[in-house]
Design an enzyme around this catalytic site. Structure first.
Site, PDB file in Angstrom:
ATOM      1  N   LYS A  67      -6.295 -11.843 -13.136  1.00  0.00           N
ATOM      2  CA  LYS A  67      -7.410 -11.127 -12.491  1.00  0.00           C
ATOM      3  C   LYS A  67      -8.618 -11.096 -13.425  1.00  0.00           C
ATOM      4  O   LYS A  67      -9.765 -11.272 -13.001  1.00  0.00           O
ATOM      5  CB  LYS A  67      -6.991  -9.703 -12.113  1.00  0.00           C
ATOM      6  CG  LYS A  67      -5.984  -9.642 -10.971  1.00  0.00           C
ATOM      7  CD  LYS A  67      -6.542 -10.268  -9.695  1.00  0.00           C
ATOM      8  CE  LYS A  67      -5.553 -10.182  -8.534  1.00  0.00           C
ATOM      9  NZ  LYS A  67      -6.056 -10.837  -7.312  1.00  0.00           N
ATOM     10  N   SER A  81      -8.444  -5.948  -9.854  1.00  0.00           N
ATOM     11  CA  SER A  81      -7.445  -4.898 -10.117  1.00  0.00           C
ATOM     12  C   SER A  81      -7.841  -4.050 -11.309  1.00  0.00           C
ATOM     13  O   SER A  81      -8.417  -4.554 -12.276  1.00  0.00           O
ATOM     14  CB  SER A  81      -6.100  -5.583 -10.402  1.00  0.00           C
ATOM     15  OG  SER A  81      -5.206  -4.669 -10.973  1.00  0.00           O
ATOM     16  N   TYR A  84      -0.157 -11.203 -14.834  1.00  0.00           N
ATOM     17  CA  TYR A  84      -0.823 -10.879 -13.553  1.00  0.00           C
ATOM     18  C   TYR A  84      -2.229 -10.342 -13.833  1.00  0.00           C
ATOM     19  O   TYR A  84      -3.212 -10.835 -13.283  1.00  0.00           O
ATOM     20  CB  TYR A  84      -0.022  -9.839 -12.771  1.00  0.00           C
ATOM     21  CG  TYR A  84      -0.864  -9.140 -11.737  1.00  0.00           C
ATOM     22  CD1 TYR A  84      -1.403  -7.875 -11.986  1.00  0.00           C
ATOM     23  CD2 TYR A  84      -1.178  -9.767 -10.532  1.00  0.00           C
ATOM     24  CE1 TYR A  84      -2.212  -7.248 -11.054  1.00  0.00           C
ATOM     25  CE2 TYR A  84      -1.998  -9.144  -9.602  1.00  0.00           C
ATOM     26  CZ  TYR A  84      -2.508  -7.878  -9.870  1.00  0.00           C
ATOM     27  OH  TYR A  84      -3.332  -7.268  -8.950  1.00  0.00           O
TER      28      TYR A  84
HETATM   29  C1  WQD Z   1       3.162   3.225 -10.903  1.00  0.00           C
HETATM   30  C2  WQD Z   1       3.888   4.225 -11.787  1.00  0.00           C
HETATM   31  C3  WQD Z   1       5.695   3.271 -13.054  1.00  0.00           C
HETATM   32  C4  WQD Z   1       8.489   2.491  -9.806  1.00  0.00           C
HETATM   33  C5  WQD Z   1       0.122  -1.442  -9.586  1.00  0.00           C
HETATM   34  C6  WQD Z   1       0.227  -2.821  -9.041  1.00  0.00           C
HETATM   35  C7  WQD Z   1      -0.826  -3.731  -9.614  1.00  0.00           C
HETATM   36  C8  WQD Z   1      -2.183  -3.072  -9.630  1.00  0.00           C
HETATM   37  C9  WQD Z   1      -2.140  -1.694 -10.259  1.00  0.00           C
HETATM   38  C10 WQD Z   1      -3.500  -3.853  -7.749  1.00  0.00           C
HETATM   39  C11 WQD Z   1       4.229   3.637 -13.175  1.00  0.00           C
HETATM   40  C12 WQD Z   1       6.189   4.349 -12.087  1.00  0.00           C
HETATM   41  C13 WQD Z   1       7.341   2.869 -10.490  1.00  0.00           C
HETATM   42  C14 WQD Z   1       9.704   3.210 -10.015  1.00  0.00           C
HETATM   43  C15 WQD Z   1       8.563   4.644 -11.551  1.00  0.00           C
HETATM   44  N1  WQD Z   1      -2.716  -2.923  -8.307  1.00  0.00           N
HETATM   45  N2  WQD Z   1       7.392   3.942 -11.339  1.00  0.00           N
HETATM   46  N3  WQD Z   1       9.688   4.279 -10.876  1.00  0.00           N
HETATM   47  O1  WQD Z   1       2.382  -0.560 -12.449  1.00  0.00           O
HETATM   48  O2  WQD Z   1       0.433   0.961 -11.864  1.00  0.00           O
HETATM   49  O3  WQD Z   1       0.590  -1.397 -10.925  1.00  0.00           O
HETATM   50  O4  WQD Z   1      -1.181  -0.939  -9.526  1.00  0.00           O
HETATM   51  O5  WQD Z   1      -3.809  -4.882  -8.186  1.00  0.00           O
HETATM   52  O6  WQD Z   1      -0.813  -4.867  -8.772  1.00  0.00           O
HETATM   53  O7  WQD Z   1       1.488  -3.325  -9.358  1.00  0.00           O
HETATM   54  O8  WQD Z   1       2.111   0.432 -10.124  1.00  0.00           O
HETATM   55  O9  WQD Z   1       3.646   1.439  -8.495  1.00  0.00           O
HETATM   56  O10 WQD Z   1       4.576  -0.255 -10.166  1.00  0.00           O
HETATM   57  O11 WQD Z   1       3.910   2.017 -10.957  1.00  0.00           O
HETATM   58  O12 WQD Z   1       8.593   5.610 -12.342  1.00  0.00           O
HETATM   59  O13 WQD Z   1      10.775   2.908  -9.429  1.00  0.00           O
HETATM   60  O14 WQD Z   1       5.139   4.549 -11.184  1.00  0.00           O
HETATM   61  O15 WQD Z   1       6.375   3.345 -14.287  1.00  0.00           O
HETATM   62  O16 WQD Z   1       4.095   4.641 -14.141  1.00  0.00           O
HETATM   63  P1  WQD Z   1       1.386  -0.099 -11.458  1.00  0.00           P
HETATM   64  P2  WQD Z   1       3.624   0.860  -9.874  1.00  0.00           P
END
Ligand code: WQD
Length: 341
Positions: free
Chosen positions: A155, A126, A151
């Site tokens: 990784k 990741s 998490y």
């Molecule tokens: C993305 C952006 C939130 C929900 C993910 C996976 C992790 C890894 C990396 C593979 C952030 C914003 C989200 C909401 C929002 N992938 N958001 N409102 O945190 O980058 O991590 O990708 O391993 O496993 O979890 O992804 O989609 O949670 O958030 O504003 O209701 O969207 O703050 O900036 P993240 P995410």
């Protein structure tokens, strides 16, 4: 026909990877205890490919049960290891379960790979191992930063375990660092099936649009970015899937120069949360009910990939753009709604 064992084959990325592997002539078996998935995606795989994929409902934390799968399948050419818990906020709440599950499963798989001399291994890693790095876009040699969650640490540790294992075993390994997977297979027969309320942005968007969620929050609009919201590198799940097939072909073709190589899987385009919301509204014609909320603990401000290495060495090309991710994610959400799931 080469046989490949996919752990976590009933999951989001695992199921899409199985479709791509079958499309490229591989025979596939899955191992998935369905603790975070259901077998429904296997039905979707069968409809798409015409192949019924056998799933061993085995907890990979139990060595004897894991070993029995290898006893029964001695002709495995490669392993793709997806099975892991992957919800960032949950990992903060229950860190021990994350370390126990994500590390023990990996060690049991590696013990079996060693005993049964499986030649090729691909590990689901990741971009979260880079943490809050300022070096953007990130390249594979960017030093892992102070990671933001248990998490991400599972990784980071997983990568180190595989490097150490590869140093003294003949197995050839590849570590794939995903950025933000999004979208679904164009048939809408498989896609992301969050268990309970989703944390990830794209399923939150589509569930809000379909009415499963009344509204959604943009977590933070006061960051130092072009519109104040966080930047991520969203990549279509089918592009991620194809990179796994290409990784196996690369190892089977003995094109790797080292026992353990790592590749970034991102498009190289950083997109903000608000831009994702506007892209969805444009593609779907649905006005989203969202509010501008506070920052979310553990979020990195901005991260996106330099994918040169995967392009050059794997011959991999991410093909889908943000609109395609939104189009397929929305079609999948609508299909789930019709099936009352
Ligand atoms: C993305 C952006 C939130 C929900 C993910 C996976 C992790 C890894 C990396 C593979 C952030 C914003 C989200 C909401 C929002 N992938 N958001 N409102 O945190 O980058 O991590 O990708 O391993 O496993 O979890 O992804 O989609 O949670 O958030 O504003 O209701 O969207 O703050 O900036 P993240 P995410």
């Amino acid at each position: 026909m080469s046989k490949v064992l996919v752990t976590g084959g009933c999951g989001y990325i695992g199921s899409h990877t199985i479709v791509d592997l079958i499309d490229h002539g591989y025979e596939v078996i899955s191992v998935d205890n369905n603790s975070r998935s259901t077998s429904r995606l296997l039905k979707g795989i069968e409809k798409i490919t015409g192949q019924r994929v056998k799933n061993y409902k085995v907890d990979l934390c139990i060595f004897d049960d894991t070993h029995a799968v290898f006893q029964e399948n001695r002709d495995i050419e490669g392993i793709i290891h997806f099975a892991a818990y992957k919800t960032v906020p949950e990992s903060v709440e229950i860190p021990l379960q994350y370390y126990e599950n994500n590390i023990n499963t990996l060690i049991n798989i590696l013990k079996c790979i060693q005993e049964f001399q499986v030649p090729n291994f691909v590990f689901s890693s990741s971009c979260s191992i880079y943490g809050n790095t300022r070096e953007l876009p990130v390249v594979e040699t960017t030093p892992p930063g102070a990671v933001q969650s248990p998490y991400a640490r599972t990784k980071q540790v997983g990568e180190m375990i595989i490097r150490d294992y590869s140093g003294v075993n003949s197995t050839q390994s590849i570590l794939l660092r995903y950025f933000n997977p999004a979208g679904a297979h164009p048939t809408a027969l498989i896609g992301e099936l969050p268990m309970g309320r989703p944390d990830n942005l794209v399923p939150v968007i589509t569930q809000t649009a379909i009415g499963k969620l009344e509204k959604m929050q943009v977590w933070g609009t006061d960051y130092d970015t072009r519109d104040g919201s966080c930047i991520r590198d969203y990549i279509h799940v089918m592009d991620i899937a194809n990179a796994h097939t290409r990784s196996l072909q690369y190892l089977q073709g003995k094109r790797n120069q080292a026992n353990c190589e790592v590749f970034n899987l991102g498009t190289g385009n950083g997109v903000t949360v608000l831009e994702m919301i506007h892209a969805f509204e444009k593609v779907s014609g649905v006005k989203l009910n969202y509010e501008l909320g506070p920052r979310r603990e553990g979020d990195v401000v901005s991260i996106y990939a330099d994918n040169t290495l995967a392009r050059q060495k794997l011959g991999w090309r991410p093909r889908a753009d943000i609109d395609e991710m939104m189009r397929t994610a929305w079609k999948w959400e609508q299909a789930l709604n019709e099936m009352r799931i």
